[in-house]
Motif scaffolding. Structure first.
Motif, PDB file in Angstrom:
ATOM      1  N   THR A 129     -15.011   2.740  -0.697  1.00  0.00           N
ATOM      2  CA  THR A 129     -13.677   2.831  -0.653  1.00  0.00           C
ATOM      3  C   THR A 129     -13.015   2.517   0.995  1.00  0.00           C
ATOM      4  O   THR A 129     -11.901   1.957   1.131  1.00  0.00           O
ATOM      5  CB  THR A 129     -12.850   4.246  -1.153  1.00  0.00           C
ATOM      6  N   LYS A 130     -13.672   3.421   1.731  1.00  0.00           N
ATOM      7  CA  LYS A 130     -13.175   3.407   3.083  1.00  0.00           C
ATOM      8  C   LYS A 130     -13.307   1.897   3.708  1.00  0.00           C
ATOM      9  O   LYS A 130     -12.590   1.559   4.500  1.00  0.00           O
ATOM     10  CB  LYS A 130     -13.763   4.369   3.927  1.00  0.00           C
TER      11      LYS A 130
ATOM     12  N   LEU B  48       0.625  -1.154   0.043  1.00  0.00           N
ATOM     13  CA  LEU B  48       0.186  -0.065   0.205  1.00  0.00           C
ATOM     14  C   LEU B  48       0.812   1.312  -0.004  1.00  0.00           C
ATOM     15  O   LEU B  48       0.303   2.259  -0.223  1.00  0.00           O
ATOM     16  CB  LEU B  48      -1.000   0.049   1.311  1.00  0.00           C
TER      17      LEU B  48
ATOM     18  N   TYR C  93     -10.904  -0.319   2.280  1.00  0.00           N
ATOM     19  CA  TYR C  93      -9.451  -0.331   3.054  1.00  0.00           C
ATOM     20  C   TYR C  93      -9.297  -0.831   4.252  1.00  0.00           C
ATOM     21  O   TYR C  93      -8.291  -1.416   4.391  1.00  0.00           O
ATOM     22  CB  TYR C  93      -9.244   1.399   3.094  1.00  0.00           C
TER      23      TYR C  93
ATOM     24  N   LEU D   6      -6.035   1.532  -5.748  1.00  0.00           N
ATOM     25  CA  LEU D   6      -6.437   2.340  -4.803  1.00  0.00           C
ATOM     26  C   LEU D   6      -5.505   3.740  -5.287  1.00  0.00           C
ATOM     27  O   LEU D   6      -4.490   3.743  -5.597  1.00  0.00           O
ATOM     28  CB  LEU D   6      -5.627   1.723  -3.562  1.00  0.00           C
TER      29      LEU D   6
ATOM     30  N   GLU E 266      -5.618   7.943   4.235  1.00  0.00           N
ATOM     31  CA  GLU E 266      -6.462   6.629   3.850  1.00  0.00           C
ATOM     32  C   GLU E 266      -6.712   6.972   2.329  1.00  0.00           C
ATOM     33  O   GLU E 266      -6.705   8.058   1.802  1.00  0.00           O
ATOM     34  CB  GLU E 266      -7.981   7.070   4.447  1.00  0.00           C
ATOM     35  N   PRO E 267      -6.935   5.932   1.463  1.00  0.00           N
ATOM     36  CA  PRO E 267      -7.145   6.318  -0.093  1.00  0.00           C
ATOM     37  C   PRO E 267      -8.338   7.069  -0.478  1.00  0.00           C
ATOM     38  O   PRO E 267      -9.217   7.121   0.417  1.00  0.00           O
ATOM     39  CB  PRO E 267      -7.523   4.978  -0.456  1.00  0.00           C
TER      40      PRO E 267
END
Length: 663
Positions: free
Chosen positions: A538-539, A502, A542, A574, A511-512
């Motif tokens: 997305t979160k 990552l 993640y 990501l 975070e992305p």
């Protein structure tokens, strides 16, 4: 009538302005065309949908500002050669020094003349730019002022630096040569000396001695080009059929603006030093290559040693092509011969005669001794550079890259893992002879010739880098006292695997921003489809990825050719924001693996994986072309494009970020 002695002469100022008007008028015309004229054309272009707001004007000026170092670097020496040209002719310098103007008055008048040639054109261009942009309703006074101040600050520095050099020479052709050399002398010497001593210092070759930051600061052009840049964020506006109608600029940020102030202050200090040298400048030195006594000594030995480490090494590499065995004797002979020749040429230039052999004998011996001293000091590691191992308690973070069957790179911050890296480093140093005398080979599945690179960031802000070659052997994985075992314990840690997978997004604070899900359809064309995932989903993904990383279910690092984890043709991209070096966009492509239970479960829960879109094993999708799959995966991992979502019923807006950086 009593004569008056002036400290500043407006008549001389007017004469300089008229005499050298082609220089500053030409500079003004070039910038007028480059900024307000072109900007007006773009702002009034009906087909150009991007150049319509103050942000677009700010981005336009920012791009020009980031390249301003090159322009002011060239213009600074041109102005200096003009205003100080009288110093290089015996009649003109005698006439000027005979005028009823103090030395301080002459210096100040001529120096201010050069400053006005720089600042006034910038001021006029900035004023015209403000008018043009205001008429189009897109005025950007902040960035316009920043452009003016930044360009003027860089101009002050390079002009002052050229002025400082001008005080030490009496020959107009020597001025631009010295100016160019001294602007890049530090970085050239750093890398040439490093290339010479690197092969003799275990662990140094390829990574340097450290101190690159100082070297960059002492090379102003490179520092300004790399340290000043802008980032821009765009908004992709989609029309009714989900195609991109145009990109709307949302944000413009300038980084490195403090460099302008720093170099401007340095420029003022150089001007003060130039005045101090000018006060003792002798008129009769006009025509001399170097006209200051102590500077002649620096010139002689500087030319000799610089020639030895640059031209001398270049000659050696011509005689001994790359790939041949390093021949130290030939390299030293080339450097000594070129160094001696450089010293003789320097003495010839200073004495304006070819009869300097006797005068050069002692200096040639000293240059030879200096070259041999550098060689001896590096060969025997007099300063203990190769034996230095940082204490784990003094390390803030360490970047470890491993070139083995799988290349991997990670930044480690956990104290336990940093201690493991230091322990591996200590082993490599203590067993130097055994490692260097190893029989380098590559036996598939059993051992491999690997490369280990360590980069420590110390708590005091300094850095240490080392690179070592080592044989990674499968049989030694169970031997706790072996280098292979110590390395495997590091790459098997959760932090290493997560960081390699990552990058900075392993840190929860970064975070992305979003993720793009890609999958392969099983059809004749084997086409790849894309789907955008919302910020909220997305979160969730993640967090699921972190669960798989912490549980050790993802991204195994293979040091040798071991069994691979079964991969799907599906992948995640990501996209996150880089923070440390201000890069605008940071992307990571991740192939889904069969062991990623948390991530796969999250994809199914979010209905990204469903009856229509399922998982496809790479081995099943292309059962007879494994090598092609591996190649496609590698290419896909390097992809940096952004996938735009397809609109279904409503117009969607997707934010993109780009960075413009000049080197």
């Amino acid at each position: 009538m009593k004569s008056r002695i002036s400290f500043f002469n407006f008549g001389l100022l007017r004469k300089n302005a008229v005499r050298f008007s082609p220089i500053w008028i030409g500079y003004l015309i070039c910038w007028t065309v480059a900024v307000p004229v072109i900007l007006a054309m773009q702002l009034t272009d009906e087909h150009n949908l991007d150049m319509k707001t103050y942000l677009d004007v700010a981005a336009f000026l920012g791009h020009l500002l980031t390249a301003g170092a090159v322009v002011t670097f060239v213009y600074g020496i041109i102005v200096a050669m003009a205003v100080w040209s009288y110093l290089y002719n015996a009649r003109s310098v005698s006439l000027m020094h005979a005028l009823p103007i103090r030395r301080s008055g002459l210096f100040l008048t001529n120096y201010v003349s050069g400053l006005l040639f720089i600042i006034v054109p910038h001021l006029i261009v900035a004023f015209l730019t403000l008018i043009v942009s205001a008429m189009a309703g897109a005025a950007a006074p902040g960035m316009t002022l920043t452009w003016f101040l930044g360009m003027s600050a860089m101009g002050i520095f390079f002009y002052s630096f050229a002025t400082f050099i001008a005080m030490f020479t009496g020959h107009i052709l020597a001025l631009p040569v010295f100016y160019g050399i001294y602007n890049f002398l530090v970085i050239v010497l750093y890398f040439t000396i490093e290339s010479f001593i690197g092969p003799f210092l275990y662990g140094i070759n390829g990574v340097g001695l450290g101190g690159e930051t100082i070297v960059e600061w002492l090379t102003p052009v490179i520092k300004l080009l790399s340290g000043v840049f802008i980032t821009t964020s765009y908004e992709g506006i989609l029309d009714a059929d989900s195609s991109v109608a145009f990109n709307k600029l949302q944000d413009v940020t300038l980084y490195g603006g403090e460099l302008f102030l720093i170099y401007a202050v340095v420029g003022i200090l150089l001007a003060v030093l130039s005045y101090a040298v000018y006060r003792t400048h002798k008129s009769e030195t006009a025509g001399d290559v170097v006209c200051v006594g102590w500077a002649k000594v620096v010139f002689r030995y500087g030319v000799a040693l610089t020639a030895a480490f640059t031209i001398g090494q270049g000659l050696y590499h011509l005689l001994i092509p790359y790939g041949d065995v390093h021949n130290v004797a030939v390299e030293l002979i080339c450097m000594i011969l070129v160094g001696v020749l450089g010293f003789v040429i320097a003495v010839m230039l200073l004495n304006k005669t070819f009869h300097v052999i006797r005068k050069s004998a002692r200096g040639s011996v000293i240059c030879t001794a200096a070259i041999l001293l550098v060689f001896v000091a590096s060969y025997f590691d007099v300063f203990g550079i190769t034996k230095y191992i940082p204490e784990a308690d003094d390390v803030q973070s360490v970047s470890l890259s491993v070139g083995a069957y799988n290349y991997s790179e990670a930044v480690l911050k956990e104290p336990e893992n940093m201690e493991k890296v230091v322990e591996l480093h200590r082993y490599l140093v203590d067993h130097r002879k055994d490692i260097q005398n190893s029989d380098w080979r590559w036996e598939l599945g059993e051992e491999i010739d690997g490369q280990i690179t360590l980069r420590y960031v110390m708590k005091d802000g300094s850095s240490v880098a080392r690179s070592y070659r080592m044989m990674i052997t499968k049989a030694d994985f169970e031997n706790e006292d072996s280098a292979s075992s110590k390395l495997k314990h590091i790459v098997d840690t959760k932090e290493y695997r997560g960081s390699d997978l990552l990058g900075i997004m392993m840190d929860a604070e970064h975070e992305p921003l979003r993720a793009a899900f890609t999958y392969y359809e099983k059809n004749e064309s084997d086409a790849m489809s894309e789907r955008m995932i919302s910020d909220k989903d997305t979160k969730v993904l993640y967090k699921a990825l972190l669960e798989d990383i912490n549980a050790g279910r993802i991204h195994k690092i293979n040091l040798i050719d071991e069994s691979q984890t079964e991969e799907y043709a599906n992948s995640l991209e990501l996209i996150g924001k880089e923070v440390d070096d201000h890069s605008a966009v940071y992307r990571k492509n991740i192939r889904l693996e069969t062991d990623m239970t948390s991530t796969i479960a999250a994809l199914k829960k979010l209905n990204i994986l469903n009856d229509r879109v399922g998982l496809s094993l790479s081995s099943e999708l292309h059962p007879s072309d494994d090598e092609t799959i591996a190649y496609e995966a590698a290419v896909e991992a390097e992809t940096t494009y952004t996938m735009i979502p397809k609109a279904e019923k409503t117009v969607q807006v997707t934010t993109f970020s780009t960075q413009v950086e000049h080197f």
